[in-house]
Design a protein around this motif. Structure first.
Motif, PDB file in Angstrom:
ATOM      1  N   CYS A   1     -14.203 -12.021 115.656  1.00 16.83           N
ATOM      2  CA  CYS A   1     -13.405 -10.965 116.270  1.00 16.83           C
ATOM      3  C   CYS A   1     -13.074  -9.944 115.188  1.00 16.83           C
ATOM      4  O   CYS A   1     -12.559 -10.312 114.126  1.00 16.83           O
ATOM      5  N   PRO A   2     -13.354  -8.665 115.415  1.00 18.58           N
ATOM      6  CA  PRO A   2     -13.091  -7.660 114.381  1.00 18.58           C
ATOM      7  C   PRO A   2     -11.606  -7.379 114.162  1.00 18.58           C
ATOM      8  O   PRO A   2     -11.234  -6.756 113.184  1.00 18.58           O
ATOM      9  N   HIS A   3     -10.750  -7.876 115.026  1.00 18.08           N
ATOM     10  CA  HIS A   3      -9.312  -7.634 114.896  1.00 18.08           C
ATOM     11  C   HIS A   3      -8.735  -8.364 113.693  1.00 18.08           C
ATOM     12  O   HIS A   3      -8.103  -7.760 112.838  1.00 18.08           O
ATOM     13  N   LYS A   4      -8.955  -9.661 113.588  1.00 18.43           N
ATOM     14  CA  LYS A   4      -8.405 -10.464 112.485  1.00 18.43           C
ATOM     15  C   LYS A   4      -9.484 -11.253 111.740  1.00 18.43           C
ATOM     16  O   LYS A   4      -9.183 -12.163 110.989  1.00 18.43           O
TER      17      LYS A   4
ATOM     18  N   LYS B   1      -7.654  -9.449 122.548  1.00 23.42           N
ATOM     19  CA  LYS B   1      -8.420  -8.199 122.496  1.00 23.42           C
ATOM     20  C   LYS B   1      -9.630  -8.388 123.394  1.00 23.42           C
ATOM     21  O   LYS B   1     -10.301  -9.416 123.350  1.00 23.42           O
ATOM     22  N   GLN B   2      -9.950  -7.392 124.220  1.00 23.18           N
ATOM     23  CA  GLN B   2     -11.014  -7.503 125.211  1.00 23.18           C
ATOM     24  C   GLN B   2     -12.205  -6.627 124.831  1.00 23.18           C
ATOM     25  O   GLN B   2     -12.021  -5.452 124.495  1.00 23.18           O
ATOM     26  N   PHE B   3     -13.403  -7.208 124.931  1.00 21.96           N
ATOM     27  CA  PHE B   3     -14.626  -6.511 124.561  1.00 21.96           C
ATOM     28  C   PHE B   3     -15.643  -6.604 125.692  1.00 21.96           C
ATOM     29  O   PHE B   3     -15.833  -7.672 126.273  1.00 21.96           O
ATOM     30  N   GLY B   4     -16.312  -5.494 125.973  1.00 24.11           N
ATOM     31  CA  GLY B   4     -17.415  -5.506 126.920  1.00 24.11           C
ATOM     32  C   GLY B   4     -18.571  -6.285 126.324  1.00 24.11           C
ATOM     33  O   GLY B   4     -18.942  -6.066 125.170  1.00 24.11           O
ATOM     34  N   LEU B   5     -19.126  -7.200 127.083  1.00 30.56           N
ATOM     35  CA  LEU B   5     -20.213  -8.029 126.560  1.00 30.56           C
ATOM     36  C   LEU B   5     -21.530  -7.263 126.439  1.00 30.56           C
ATOM     37  O   LEU B   5     -22.346  -7.573 125.580  1.00 30.56           O
ATOM     38  N   ALA B   6     -21.751  -6.271 127.269  1.00 32.55           N
ATOM     39  CA  ALA B   6     -23.014  -5.531 127.227  1.00 32.55           C
ATOM     40  C   ALA B   6     -23.092  -4.589 126.030  1.00 32.55           C
ATOM     41  O   ALA B   6     -24.115  -4.506 125.358  1.00 32.55           O
ATOM     42  N   ASP B   7     -21.987  -3.879 125.737  1.00 33.36           N
ATOM     43  CA  ASP B   7     -22.032  -2.889 124.656  1.00 33.36           C
ATOM     44  C   ASP B   7     -21.126  -3.216 123.477  1.00 33.36           C
ATOM     45  O   ASP B   7     -21.149  -2.527 122.463  1.00 33.36           O
TER      46      ASP B   7
ATOM     47  N   ASP C   1     -10.056   0.595 119.815  1.00 31.93           N
ATOM     48  CA  ASP C   1     -11.143   1.255 119.091  1.00 31.93           C
ATOM     49  C   ASP C   1     -12.121   0.310 118.395  1.00 31.93           C
ATOM     50  O   ASP C   1     -13.042   0.768 117.739  1.00 31.93           O
ATOM     51  N   LEU C   2     -11.918  -0.980 118.477  1.00 32.45           N
ATOM     52  CA  LEU C   2     -12.802  -1.929 117.796  1.00 32.45           C
ATOM     53  C   LEU C   2     -14.091  -2.107 118.585  1.00 32.45           C
ATOM     54  O   LEU C   2     -14.164  -1.755 119.761  1.00 32.45           O
ATOM     55  N   SER C   3     -15.097  -2.694 117.933  1.00 31.10           N
ATOM     56  CA  SER C   3     -16.345  -2.979 118.647  1.00 31.10           C
ATOM     57  C   SER C   3     -17.035  -4.184 118.031  1.00 31.10           C
ATOM     58  O   SER C   3     -16.786  -4.549 116.878  1.00 31.10           O
TER      59      SER C   3
END
Length: 153
Positions: free
Chosen positions: A40-43, A69-75, A82-84
Motif C-alpha cells: 500500500c503506498p500510504h504506509k 485507502k481505496q484503489f481501483g483494481l483496473a487502473d 492522490d495515491l496510486s
C-alpha cells in the motif's frame, strides 16, 4: 503465476516475483482478474492482498486493510485521494493465470523489498575488549570509586 484453482474467489493472494510482492485478485463479482503491487503506498505496508474487495459505482476496488485507502483494481488510482498502485495485465488461458510483467530487474527496481530492509552501519567489535566486556557483563567498578561513594565524597 499459477492455476485458477490456486486463487480463492473474491480475495487477494500474494505472489513473489523476484524480490517484489504482487497481489493477484480473482474478482468473481466482476468476472475479472487483477494484479497490483502488494505494498500500500500510504504506509508502505505489504497488505493489499489482504484488502477488502468491493465496488464503487461500477469500479472494482480494493480497500487497504490498515487504513481503508481505496484503489481501483483496473487502473490502480486511489478512489479517495492522490495515491496510486502499479497494475499489471492478467490473462487466463485455460486454467493458467498469466500476468504480463516487465523483467524482474525492472520490477525489483521499483517494488523490490531489498531496498526496504533495515540495515545497520554499526562497527564490528568482534575480538575487541568491548566485545569481551559485553559478553562478560558490566565491568566491575574499581574499589577506590566504590569506597569514595560510600564515604559520601
Amino acid at each position: 503465476v499459477g492455476k485458477t484453482s490456486d486463487f480463492a474467489p473474491n480475495v487477494g493472494s500474494t505472489i513473489l516475483y523476484g524480490e517484489s510482492q504482487l497481489a493477484v485478485f480473482n474478482n468473481v463479482l466482476h468476472g475479472e482478474w487483477y494484479c497490483t503491487q502488494n505494498m500500500c503506498p500510504h504506509k508502505q505496508a505489504f497488505v493489499l492482498s489482504q484488502g477488502i474487495l468491493g465496488d464503487a459505482d461500477g469500479v472494482a476496488k480494493v480497500a487497504c486493510p490498515l487504513h481503508k485507502k481505496q484503489f481501483g483494481l483496473a487502473d490502480g488510482q486511489q478512489l479517495d485521494g492522490d495515491l496510486s498502485l502499479i497494475t499489471f495485465q492478467v490473462k487466463i488461458e485455460g486454467d493458467e493465470v498469466l500476468v504480463e510483467l516487465p523483467s524482474e530487474v525492472e520490477v525489483n527496481a521499483i517494488l523490490g523489498t531489498s531496498g526496504l530492509r533495515v540495515t545497520s552501519s554499526c562497527m564490528d567489535i568482534t575480538g575487541t575488549d568491548l566485545e569481551k566486556d559485553i559478553l562478560n557483563g558490566v565491568k566491575q567498578v574499581p574499589q577506590d570509586v566504590t569506597s569514595a561513594a560510600t564515604k559520601g565524597v
